[in-house]
Each structure stands twice: as structure tokens, then as C-alpha cells.
Design a protein around this motif. Structure first.
Motif, PDB file in Angstrom:
ATOM      1  N   ARG A  18      -6.900 -31.336  62.604  1.00 60.97           N
ATOM      2  CA  ARG A  18      -6.765 -31.319  64.060  1.00 60.97           C
ATOM      3  C   ARG A  18      -5.888 -30.142  64.458  1.00 60.97           C
ATOM      4  O   ARG A  18      -4.906 -29.851  63.799  1.00 60.97           O
ATOM      5  CB  ARG A  18      -6.117 -32.622  64.535  1.00 60.97           C
ATOM      6  CG  ARG A  18      -6.942 -33.840  64.236  1.00 60.97           C
ATOM      7  CD  ARG A  18      -6.280 -35.100  64.764  1.00 60.97           C
ATOM      8  NE  ARG A  18      -4.912 -35.289  64.320  1.00 60.97           N
ATOM      9  CZ  ARG A  18      -4.560 -35.960  63.234  1.00 60.97           C
ATOM     10  NH1 ARG A  18      -5.463 -36.487  62.455  1.00 60.97           N
ATOM     11  NH2 ARG A  18      -3.294 -36.109  62.925  1.00 60.97           N
ATOM     12  N   TYR A  33      -4.428 -32.396  71.330  1.00 64.02           N
ATOM     13  CA  TYR A  33      -5.097 -32.003  70.093  1.00 64.02           C
ATOM     14  C   TYR A  33      -6.531 -31.597  70.379  1.00 64.02           C
ATOM     15  O   TYR A  33      -7.153 -32.086  71.325  1.00 64.02           O
ATOM     16  CB  TYR A  33      -5.150 -33.173  69.093  1.00 64.02           C
ATOM     17  CG  TYR A  33      -3.808 -33.572  68.590  1.00 64.02           C
ATOM     18  CD1 TYR A  33      -3.224 -32.899  67.531  1.00 64.02           C
ATOM     19  CD2 TYR A  33      -3.116 -34.624  69.178  1.00 64.02           C
ATOM     20  CE1 TYR A  33      -1.980 -33.263  67.068  1.00 64.02           C
ATOM     21  CE2 TYR A  33      -1.877 -34.995  68.719  1.00 64.02           C
ATOM     22  CZ  TYR A  33      -1.309 -34.306  67.662  1.00 64.02           C
ATOM     23  OH  TYR A  33      -0.082 -34.660  67.204  1.00 64.02           O
ATOM     24  N   SER A  35      -9.973 -31.760  68.127  1.00 63.99           N
ATOM     25  CA  SER A  35     -10.412 -32.375  66.890  1.00 63.99           C
ATOM     26  C   SER A  35     -11.931 -32.342  66.804  1.00 63.99           C
ATOM     27  O   SER A  35     -12.592 -32.853  67.708  1.00 63.99           O
ATOM     28  CB  SER A  35      -9.918 -33.818  66.864  1.00 63.99           C
ATOM     29  OG  SER A  35     -10.324 -34.473  65.719  1.00 63.99           O
ATOM     30  N   PRO A  36     -12.485 -31.732  65.768  1.00 63.62           N
ATOM     31  CA  PRO A  36     -11.816 -31.012  64.697  1.00 63.62           C
ATOM     32  C   PRO A  36     -11.288 -29.658  65.164  1.00 63.62           C
ATOM     33  O   PRO A  36     -11.693 -29.157  66.208  1.00 63.62           O
ATOM     34  CB  PRO A  36     -12.910 -30.838  63.637  1.00 63.62           C
ATOM     35  CG  PRO A  36     -14.193 -30.901  64.391  1.00 63.62           C
ATOM     36  CD  PRO A  36     -13.939 -31.768  65.593  1.00 63.62           C
ATOM     37  N   ARG A  93      -3.768 -41.937  65.928  1.00 67.05           N
ATOM     38  CA  ARG A  93      -4.677 -40.857  65.542  1.00 67.05           C
ATOM     39  C   ARG A  93      -5.562 -41.296  64.379  1.00 67.05           C
ATOM     40  O   ARG A  93      -6.729 -40.946  64.332  1.00 67.05           O
ATOM     41  CB  ARG A  93      -3.893 -39.594  65.209  1.00 67.05           C
ATOM     42  CG  ARG A  93      -3.323 -38.941  66.466  1.00 67.05           C
ATOM     43  CD  ARG A  93      -2.649 -37.624  66.158  1.00 67.05           C
ATOM     44  NE  ARG A  93      -1.447 -37.769  65.372  1.00 67.05           N
ATOM     45  CZ  ARG A  93      -0.218 -37.808  65.879  1.00 67.05           C
ATOM     46  NH1 ARG A  93      -0.035 -37.717  67.175  1.00 67.05           N
ATOM     47  NH2 ARG A  93       0.822 -37.929  65.097  1.00 67.05           N
ATOM     48  N   THR A  98      -9.542 -40.011  64.273  1.00 66.66           N
ATOM     49  CA  THR A  98     -10.287 -39.695  63.056  1.00 66.66           C
ATOM     50  C   THR A  98     -11.670 -40.333  63.057  1.00 66.66           C
ATOM     51  O   THR A  98     -12.662 -39.632  62.826  1.00 66.66           O
ATOM     52  CB  THR A  98      -9.484 -40.091  61.801  1.00 66.66           C
ATOM     53  OG1 THR A  98      -8.239 -39.388  61.824  1.00 66.66           O
ATOM     54  CG2 THR A  98     -10.239 -39.745  60.532  1.00 66.66           C
ATOM     55  N   SER A 101     -13.870 -38.519  65.651  1.00 69.33           N
ATOM     56  CA  SER A 101     -14.222 -37.145  65.301  1.00 69.33           C
ATOM     57  C   SER A 101     -15.122 -37.044  64.079  1.00 69.33           C
ATOM     58  O   SER A 101     -15.909 -36.106  63.966  1.00 69.33           O
ATOM     59  CB  SER A 101     -12.963 -36.327  65.024  1.00 69.33           C
ATOM     60  OG  SER A 101     -12.160 -36.257  66.174  1.00 69.33           O
TER      61      SER A 101
END
Length: 114
Positions: A18, A33, A35-36, A93, A98, A101
């Protein structure tokens, strides 16, 4: 950058990188963030290689890991560790970002490691 990874039976697996969004200098407050992360495959490979070495040195095994690092674009994309620990990332997160994403349920992977 923040990473979400795991080490299972001595094999390091990069799951997600990230990109941390920060305010300008001198404050550098985290505000979000991406992400990715917006980095090319060569940088992903560099991150994998470096973090694998760190995991071997720290003898991290059969655990999820959380890594904060800096990619120094000025010096051949040097990967500089800030933090590495045998734990999932915080602030939901691992349980939200995760899986959203990557499609990988990182919390389930963590339970399998224990």
C-alpha cells in the motif's frame, strides 16, 4: 509504503503493498492510502527480496508480518526498513483493505499460521 505479507514454512509471500499518502514536509502526517501501490513490478521484486532477507535475519516464520518501508528513488530504489513485525497491520487494514484490494482474507490466513 506499507506491506501485508506472511511467512509460512520459511517461505515469504508478498500479499499487498500500500502506498501511504502524507502531508508535505516538514509534518509528514499520514492522511490515506492507495492500494495497491502505484509502483512497477521491478520495485515489487526488490521489496520481496529485501523483506525476505529481513524475515530470515529475524527468524520470522509461520506468521503474518507487517512492514513499513521507504523506497528511496534517489539511490537506485533502495528499500529502507522502518518497521517489521510478526503481526497484522492495524486500523482494520488487514480485515478490510487487504481483502478488498486482493480478494484474499488475510485474517483467515493469519489464523492458519497459528
Amino acid at each position: 509504503m506499507k506491506n501485508q505479507e506472511q511467512v509460512i514454512n520459511g517461505k515469504f509471500v508478498l500479499t499487498l503493498v500500500r502506498e501511504k499518502l502524507l502531508t508535505s514536509l516538514p509534518y509528514r502526517q499520514e492522511v490515506g492510502y492507495i492500494s495497491p501501490a502505484r509502483i512497477d513490478n521491478n520495485i515489487f521484486k526488490l521489496i520481496e527480496q529485501e523483506v525476505n532477507i529481513w524475515c530470515e535475519i529475524l527468524k520470522l516464520n509461520n506468521c503474518v508480518i507487517h512492514v513499513d518501508l521507504i523506497i528511496n528513488n534517489t539511490y537506485d530504489n533502495a528499500i529502507i526498513p522502518i518497521e517489521i513485525s510478526g503481526r497484522p497491520s492495524g486500523l482494520m487494514r488487514s480485515s478490510f483493505m487487504t481483502p478488498y484490494s486482493t480478494g484474499i482474507n488475510f485474517c483467515r490466513m493469519e489464523l492458519k499460521c497459528n
